[in-house]
Scaffold this active site. Structure first.
Site, PDB file in Angstrom:
ATOM      1  N   THR A 152       0.986  -1.214  -0.085  1.00 51.29           N
ATOM      2  CA  THR A 152       0.069   0.186  -0.082  1.00 51.29           C
ATOM      3  C   THR A 152       1.116   1.233  -0.147  1.00 51.29           C
ATOM      4  OG1 THR A 152      -1.710  -1.294   1.069  1.00 51.29           O
ATOM      5  CG2 THR A 152      -2.067   1.046   1.292  1.00 51.29           C
ATOM      6  N   LYS A 206       3.957  -8.933   4.316  1.00 53.10           N
ATOM      7  CA  LYS A 206       2.784  -8.276   4.036  1.00 53.10           C
ATOM      8  C   LYS A 206       2.092  -9.166   3.046  1.00 53.10           C
ATOM      9  CE  LYS A 206       0.785  -3.658   3.437  1.00 53.10           C
ATOM     10  NZ  LYS A 206       0.508  -3.184   5.050  1.00 53.10           N
ATOM     11  N   GLU A 217       3.051  -4.636  17.416  1.00 54.50           N
ATOM     12  CA  GLU A 217       2.682  -3.449  16.486  1.00 54.50           C
ATOM     13  C   GLU A 217       1.372  -2.841  16.618  1.00 54.50           C
ATOM     14  OE1 GLU A 217       3.052  -5.583  12.463  1.00 54.50           O
ATOM     15  OE2 GLU A 217       1.302  -6.618  12.759  1.00 54.50           O
TER      16      GLU A 217
END
Lengths: 277, 277
Positions: free
Chosen positions: A34, A142, A175
């Protein structure tokens, strides 16, 4: 909105619908990036493509090549202003089962979305009940298996906070839901190890590099909640929001607050000037 | 091949391409069922739809309804012979991020595939290096986050075995790559607990019910590799293959073999007669 800005996916550079039995849809068998597009460029493009290449290697998906992906992205890149470009690379068409085709043909999806408003104020966060499973084989990537984040984001929306703190099933703090976490203690920058879960963010890598270049010591280690609560500064980061201080942790009746911090401010300003300019 | 047999997906009952930003493709935000169609019916349909409903509840996806899904499936059901119908229910269209639409519209995908040849001979298996992460929030569900199975299937294909034994990251034996695991010891049926990982198979549930109806004691518990090696009979099962004895475990130079077993044979015959007939 011009065509290059439409949220319609292009597949392998063409305006087309996704194929029927894409393994991305069936199994989340893919990876994504992204990316912020800013005034005709992707500030952290090299980092995004590097991470994608590493992800392809670890998942045994043939990497489509930097040049090919740059072409895909260039097709969608607005000439000015800010936008978000999402790139997905899947293991491609496949049959019904888990076995990939012997000659895998990865598929590249790109889409353009409006850029989010990049707020500056401190984030309010919560501790998500949704824990991250510990899976070294997938940690850092990811990839498109993101049900944990979907469930955690739902919690944050319902609670009305900006972000969620995600712990793993052993209680280590890892996170945010869609951001990495840093804290500052004794002028050192500390960020959780992502060896067993979490996403190795491109902005996180960039910040580690910046800090080291400034002579700031960076420690990547296992962290528990007490480490976060005892930190002088806490911030989160990702490619879209840059650096955002964490101001308040909602934790039932026992909230915790952090004041504005100098290192967070400096890193944030650096990102604004060098990356988002 | 008639249209009802074509492997083209139908979306919400219509011949259509998947929508552009389906959360299934982006995040594996969905659930699926792989069902055997046999002579105009789905033998274990009720079990499949029940599991899907439970999965929707746990993932907070609105369940499309038994009637709607039965209609979708009926559209694709060949009048005779055997085929595989795959049904995917995703959280539907979404934007770029992890947050679902406030008014979620789940999407239903159906596709028909040729039925695999249902072999009877004993399976050869290996111990996969790919371990299953422990995630109670997702354990038991047949969700679309299946990278672990994709990686494990790759191992089995490269090794040339029929199936793989998947252990979790704590060393507990959980299941096959696309099948559940049972063992027989002292005339009892034993199958791994799926509280922390694994898929709660429809055939597994059916077999547990069968065995109990026969007065065979069934134990669902934590199992280690030594339990498997010490078992008198070992078999795997799923909705497509029924019951298949495990004949040989390849484990470097130290293979292990199991002979044909009586309880496995009886359960297998029962499934052939009652389910696949």
């Amino acid at each position: 909105m011009s065509d290059s800005n439409s949220p319609v996916w292009r597949v392998n550079g063409h305006i087309a619908e996704p194929p029927n039995v894409d393994r991305g849809l069936q199994f989340g068998d893919g990876l994504f990036e992204t990316m912020l597009a800013s005034n005709g460029r992707i500030p952290l493009l090299a980092g995004h493509l590097r991470r994608l290449e590493q992800g392809c290697r670890r998942l045994h998906i043939p990497f489509p090549g930097t040049r090919t992906l740059e072409d895909d992205i260039r097709q969608r890149l607005p000439a000015s202003g800010q936008a978000v470009i999402k790139l997905i690379v899947t293991a491609g068409d496949g049959g019904r089962g888990y076995a990939r085709a012997s000659e895998m043909q990865p598929l590249r999806y790109t889409a353009v979305f409006p850029a989010p408003h990049r707020a500056r104020e401190a984030l309010s966060i919560m501790i998500c009940d949704t824990r991250l499973a510990r899976q070294p084989l997938l940690a850092g990537l990811k990839h498109c298996n993101r049900l944990e984040q979907v469930l955690a984001r739902r919690e944050a929306m319902r609670t009305g906070v900006d972000e969620g703190l995600m712990l793993d099933t052993d209680g280590y703090v890892i996170e945010g839901i869609s951001a990495n976490l840093f804290l500052v203690r004794n002028e050192r920058l500390i960020t959780p190890s992502l060896s067993h879960s979490g996403v190795s963010g491109v902005m996180r890598e960039h910040l580690i590099g910046c800090a080291q270049a400034w002579g700031v010591e960076v420690q990547v280690t296992s962290l528990k909640l007490d480490d976060i609560l005892g930190a002088e500064e806490v911030f989160m980061c990702n490619s879209l929001m840059g650096v955002r201080p964490v101001g308040r942790l909602q934790n039932g009746e026992h909230g915790h607050e952090w004041g504005p911090g100098e290192l967070t401010r400096q890193l944030g300003k650096n990102i604004e000037d060098e990356v988002f300019a």
